[in-house]
Write an enzyme that holds these catalytic residues in place. Sequence first.
Site, mmCIF file in Angstrom:
data_model
loop_
_atom_site.group_PDB
_atom_site.id
_atom_site.type_symbol
_atom_site.label_atom_id
_atom_site.label_comp_id
_atom_site.label_asym_id
_atom_site.label_seq_id
_atom_site.Cartn_x
_atom_site.Cartn_y
_atom_site.Cartn_z
ATOM 1 N N HIS A 1 -0.062 12.388 -29.713
ATOM 2 C CA HIS A 1 -0.644 11.091 -29.550
ATOM 3 C C HIS A 1 -1.435 10.517 -30.796
ATOM 4 O O HIS A 1 -1.326 9.402 -30.741
ATOM 5 C CB HIS A 1 -2.106 11.105 -28.640
ATOM 6 C CG HIS A 1 -1.094 11.654 -27.239
ATOM 7 N ND1 HIS A 1 -1.850 11.741 -26.182
ATOM 8 C CD2 HIS A 1 -0.090 11.552 -26.488
ATOM 9 C CE1 HIS A 1 -0.986 12.089 -24.921
ATOM 10 N NE2 HIS A 1 -0.670 11.835 -25.060
ATOM 11 N N LYS B 1 7.041 23.112 -13.761
ATOM 12 C CA LYS B 1 6.261 21.982 -13.537
ATOM 13 C C LYS B 1 5.500 22.451 -12.790
ATOM 14 O O LYS B 1 4.614 21.358 -11.868
ATOM 15 C CB LYS B 1 6.714 20.424 -14.088
ATOM 16 C CG LYS B 1 5.824 19.262 -14.031
ATOM 17 C CD LYS B 1 5.590 18.266 -15.056
ATOM 18 C CE LYS B 1 4.970 17.725 -14.872
ATOM 19 N NZ LYS B 1 5.012 16.545 -15.990
ATOM 20 N N ARG C 1 0.466 -1.222 -0.256
ATOM 21 C CA ARG C 1 0.104 -0.013 -0.207
ATOM 22 C C ARG C 1 0.742 1.789 -0.052
ATOM 23 O O ARG C 1 0.335 2.085 0.470
ATOM 24 C CB ARG C 1 -0.521 -0.212 1.218
ATOM 25 C CG ARG C 1 -1.921 -1.236 1.328
ATOM 26 C CD ARG C 1 -2.468 -0.908 2.387
ATOM 27 N NE ARG C 1 -3.918 -1.762 2.765
ATOM 28 C CZ ARG C 1 -3.828 -3.258 2.762
ATOM 29 N NH1 ARG C 1 -3.019 -3.100 3.787
ATOM 30 N NH2 ARG C 1 -4.704 -4.802 2.697
ATOM 31 N N HIS D 1 -0.152 17.977 -27.169
ATOM 32 C CA HIS D 1 -0.473 16.240 -26.979
ATOM 33 C C HIS D 1 -1.418 15.351 -27.553
ATOM 34 O O HIS D 1 -1.554 14.441 -28.210
ATOM 35 C CB HIS D 1 0.507 16.350 -25.201
ATOM 36 C CG HIS D 1 1.266 16.168 -24.720
ATOM 37 N ND1 HIS D 1 2.089 17.595 -24.519
ATOM 38 C CD2 HIS D 1 1.919 15.304 -24.510
ATOM 39 C CE1 HIS D 1 3.296 17.310 -24.022
ATOM 40 N NE2 HIS D 1 2.894 15.439 -24.122
ATOM 41 N N HIS E 1 7.732 9.729 -28.407
ATOM 42 C CA HIS E 1 6.963 10.387 -28.504
ATOM 43 C C HIS E 1 7.118 12.081 -27.952
ATOM 44 O O HIS E 1 6.451 12.820 -28.859
ATOM 45 C CB HIS E 1 6.602 10.629 -26.284
ATOM 46 C CG HIS E 1 5.580 11.423 -25.813
ATOM 47 N ND1 HIS E 1 4.366 11.595 -26.058
ATOM 48 C CD2 HIS E 1 5.577 12.173 -25.174
ATOM 49 C CE1 HIS E 1 3.511 12.754 -25.103
ATOM 50 N NE2 HIS E 1 4.563 12.664 -24.433
ATOM 51 N N LYS F 1 2.707 11.718 -12.112
ATOM 52 C CA LYS F 1 1.585 10.972 -12.169
ATOM 53 C C LYS F 1 2.832 8.831 -12.714
ATOM 54 O O LYS F 1 3.717 9.175 -13.411
ATOM 55 C CB LYS F 1 1.645 11.064 -13.605
ATOM 56 C CG LYS F 1 0.865 11.929 -13.952
ATOM 57 C CD LYS F 1 0.288 12.727 -15.136
ATOM 58 C CE LYS F 1 -1.239 13.659 -15.071
ATOM 59 N NZ LYS F 1 -1.344 13.776 -16.109
ATOM 60 N N ASN G 1 -0.405 19.567 -21.222
ATOM 61 C CA ASN G 1 -0.332 19.241 -22.270
ATOM 62 C C ASN G 1 -0.265 19.696 -23.840
ATOM 63 O O ASN G 1 -0.833 19.180 -25.137
ATOM 64 C CB ASN G 1 -1.693 17.704 -22.378
ATOM 65 C CG ASN G 1 -1.321 16.794 -21.277
ATOM 66 O OD1 ASN G 1 -0.383 15.958 -21.047
ATOM 67 N ND2 ASN G 1 -2.434 17.011 -20.111
ATOM 68 N N GLU H 1 -4.952 17.679 -11.601
ATOM 69 C CA GLU H 1 -4.807 17.723 -13.051
ATOM 70 C C GLU H 1 -7.085 17.908 -13.243
ATOM 71 O O GLU H 1 -7.508 17.256 -13.833
ATOM 72 C CB GLU H 1 -4.495 16.792 -14.193
ATOM 73 C CG GLU H 1 -4.656 17.454 -15.465
ATOM 74 C CD GLU H 1 -4.223 16.614 -16.808
ATOM 75 O OE1 GLU H 1 -2.940 16.052 -16.137
ATOM 76 O OE2 GLU H 1 -4.674 16.660 -17.765
ATOM 77 N N ARG I 1 -3.428 21.719 -14.637
ATOM 78 C CA ARG I 1 -1.926 20.797 -15.042
ATOM 79 C C ARG I 1 -2.412 20.715 -16.439
ATOM 80 O O ARG I 1 -1.338 20.283 -16.691
ATOM 81 C CB ARG I 1 -1.824 19.699 -14.072
ATOM 82 C CG ARG I 1 -1.193 18.855 -14.362
ATOM 83 C CD ARG I 1 -0.586 18.051 -13.063
ATOM 84 N NE ARG I 1 0.586 16.803 -13.811
ATOM 85 C CZ ARG I 1 0.568 16.049 -12.507
ATOM 86 N NH1 ARG I 1 0.498 16.164 -11.333
ATOM 87 N NH2 ARG I 1 1.925 15.058 -13.057
ATOM 88 N N GLU J 1 9.600 19.076 -24.742
ATOM 89 C CA GLU J 1 8.594 19.014 -23.636
ATOM 90 C C GLU J 1 9.563 20.033 -22.799
ATOM 91 O O GLU J 1 9.028 20.990 -21.742
ATOM 92 C CB GLU J 1 9.221 18.176 -22.665
ATOM 93 C CG GLU J 1 8.544 16.392 -23.011
ATOM 94 C CD GLU J 1 6.772 16.730 -23.493
ATOM 95 O OE1 GLU J 1 6.236 17.382 -23.353
ATOM 96 O OE2 GLU J 1 6.495 15.667 -23.898
#
Length: 367
Positions: A257, A232, A126, A253, A270, A148, A250, A242, A246, A190
């Site tokens: 994507h 960031k 946990r 993106h 990416h 993330k 992206n 987010e 946040r 990025e």
Amino acid sequence: MPLSAPPESVEIQLGDRSYPILIGSGLLGDPGSYAALPSAATALIVTNTTVAPLYAETLRAALANRFRAVHLLELPDGEAYKDWQTLNLIFDALLSHGCDRKTVLFALGGGVVGDMTGFAAASYMRGVPFVQVPTTLLAQVDSSVGGKTAINHPLGKNMIGAFYQPRLVLCDLSTLTTLPPRELSAGLAEIIKYGPIHDMAFMDWIEANIDAMVARDPSALAHAVKRSCEIKAEVVGQDERETGLRAILNFGHTFGHAIESGLGYGEWLHGEAVGCGMVMAAHLSQRLGGVDEAFVQRLTALIQKAGLPVVGPALGAERYLELMRIDKKSEAGEIRFVVIDKPGSAIMRGAPDAMVREVLAQCCEKN
Ligand SMILES: NC(=O)c1ccc[n+]([C@@H]2O[C@H](COP(=O)([O-])OP(=O)(O)OC[C@H]3O[C@@H](n4cnc5c(N)ncnc54)[C@H](O)[C@@H]3O)[C@@H](O)[C@H]2O)c1
Ligand SMILES: [Zn+2]
């Protein structure tokens, strides 16, 4: 930056889960870098078969006096292994070594290793402490910061994961010397993203220093990593999960994507897809009135100088739209784009399909 320079530090402010990002050269092998970690008997270094021969021994030696046992796990290399089966190898190692709930996990590698190790740390007993030791530029300026974590599912990228913050992020700039050129450029995408969405002074600085970064000038990379982490940190500090702000991270993106999955994952990196996606998002921003043509040209030139593609593959506008509709950010089938509403500021919004088709016609190779 000379070896003796003290590390720069950026703090992620999240109350009792706050943590530092240390940035400098040679940090990985310096036992002092780990001084503030909680005490524990065991550590597990998770890395991959490419990074292990380069840096695992240095990290293990630096941790040797702090932990009774330092175990090492080498995963296969590649986005294709960011899955349940490979994740389970981390749990196998933790359990077979009798690791307890104080065991510290170290993610040594790029974003793939970081995302998987973070998710393992979030769920083993946990939750156990973990440290990010990012060794790609992309991981140093983006994926290792902000908590993330995820693995991929055959039906979608990063679909299974958790928000779980590390105790420390260690950006050792000297690891970037071994990075393949394409991976370096992917990381630059990025970095570039932080300018138009948040900080035009940083955009000016990137323009003035893009050649130095491509040539891996250590002091230029040090500043870029630090400023990217600061931005960031600021955004994540305000919106960890987010629910709003946040999402501006992206930028590029949604289009990116679509390129990645339309071509098949791994065809473009990416960061390459995000670079090209930012060109498309800039054109969309212009059509929506946020920026002028000169801004679009300026950003496009910068992305090109970073060694990134600026013309999209000819997937066909309908395929692009179809792929963008299943993006995580779309709501009830409406595609949500991050667009620049004025230079240095971004918002999320929808756009008419016809306008998106025009952008795609302008920005993609012809069939
Ligand atoms: N968690 C987040 O917020 C977040 C943000 C952005 C991206 N990501 C994830 O990050 C992943 C991409 O990360 P990445 O670009 O670092 O890719 P990666 O982890 O696949 O690393 C790229 C390649 O470089 C190799 N490598 C790593 N460090 C090296 C070094 N110092 N020298 C030589 N080779 C080295 C790796 O073994 C790999 O082959 C994706 O899975 C993406 O979903 C996560
Ligand atoms: Zn990204």
